[in-house]
Design a protein around this motif. Sequence first.
Motif, PDB file in Angstrom:
ATOM      1  N   TRP A  59      80.159 -53.566 -11.116  1.00 58.67           N
ATOM      2  CA  TRP A  59      80.566 -53.355 -12.506  1.00 58.67           C
ATOM      3  C   TRP A  59      80.912 -51.879 -12.739  1.00 58.67           C
ATOM      4  O   TRP A  59      81.903 -51.573 -13.383  1.00 58.67           O
ATOM      5  N   TRP A  60      80.100 -50.969 -12.206  1.00 54.98           N
ATOM      6  CA  TRP A  60      80.321 -49.533 -12.410  1.00 54.98           C
ATOM      7  C   TRP A  60      81.599 -49.052 -11.708  1.00 54.98           C
ATOM      8  O   TRP A  60      82.355 -48.281 -12.264  1.00 54.98           O
ATOM      9  N   VAL A  61      81.812 -49.551 -10.497  1.00 55.46           N
ATOM     10  CA  VAL A  61      82.930 -49.062  -9.699  1.00 55.46           C
ATOM     11  C   VAL A  61      84.232 -49.804 -10.037  1.00 55.46           C
ATOM     12  O   VAL A  61      85.292 -49.198 -10.041  1.00 55.46           O
ATOM     13  N   VAL A  62      84.149 -51.107 -10.348  1.00 52.63           N
ATOM     14  CA  VAL A  62      85.366 -51.892 -10.554  1.00 52.63           C
ATOM     15  C   VAL A  62      85.482 -52.381 -12.002  1.00 52.63           C
ATOM     16  O   VAL A  62      86.514 -52.190 -12.644  1.00 52.63           O
ATOM     17  N   GLY A  63      84.447 -52.991 -12.522  1.00 48.30           N
ATOM     18  CA  GLY A  63      84.512 -53.639 -13.839  1.00 48.30           C
ATOM     19  C   GLY A  63      84.783 -52.674 -14.977  1.00 48.30           C
ATOM     20  O   GLY A  63      85.637 -52.925 -15.832  1.00 48.30           O
TER      21      GLY A  63
END
Length: 186
Positions: free
Chosen positions: A48-52
């Motif tokens: 979530w942090w890197v992509v979302g």
Amino acid sequence: SQQVLGVLDTNISLAKADTQLAQSTAQMLAYTVAGMIFIGALTWFAVWWVVGRPIKALKNGTKRLSQGDLGYQLRVESQDEVGDLAHSFNEMSSELRAAHQEVLGWNKTLEERVEGKTRELRRAHDHMMHAEKMATIGKMAAVVAHEINNPLSGILTYAKLLHKWLAQGGLPETKRGEALECLELI
């Protein structure tokens, strides 16, 4: 090569060992499940942090761009594919703003040119109307002059005729009737 020295027969209860083994197995299973849940949550958070989060920011940026906020820029936080996508979005947004400004400039220039041409057409129309009025006045003056000139020409002709008769020594009796008709016409 080894000799059996003896046999020892013991009778020990393994219930306690079986209970401990079952407890340690259950405990190991609980730790494994807890570890998997923790690793799954940590993985979800990392994804979530890197992509979302960047994808959500990109989605919001696209929405703002579609609502007319041309030139909206995203913060580029990473140097990976998502960062490249954000950088491409920022370039596209800047180019859209520049293109929009250029179209507005063309529109303004076009409006100014249309207004200028409209003024020129209006001046030409006014000039043409003035020329047409002058031509109409000229025609009317010619008609009026013609209408006045014909009777005056007749009067002048009859007056010259009477003058000629009088200059020749008076009016003979035979011309008197004609002279009266000429005077009546005059």
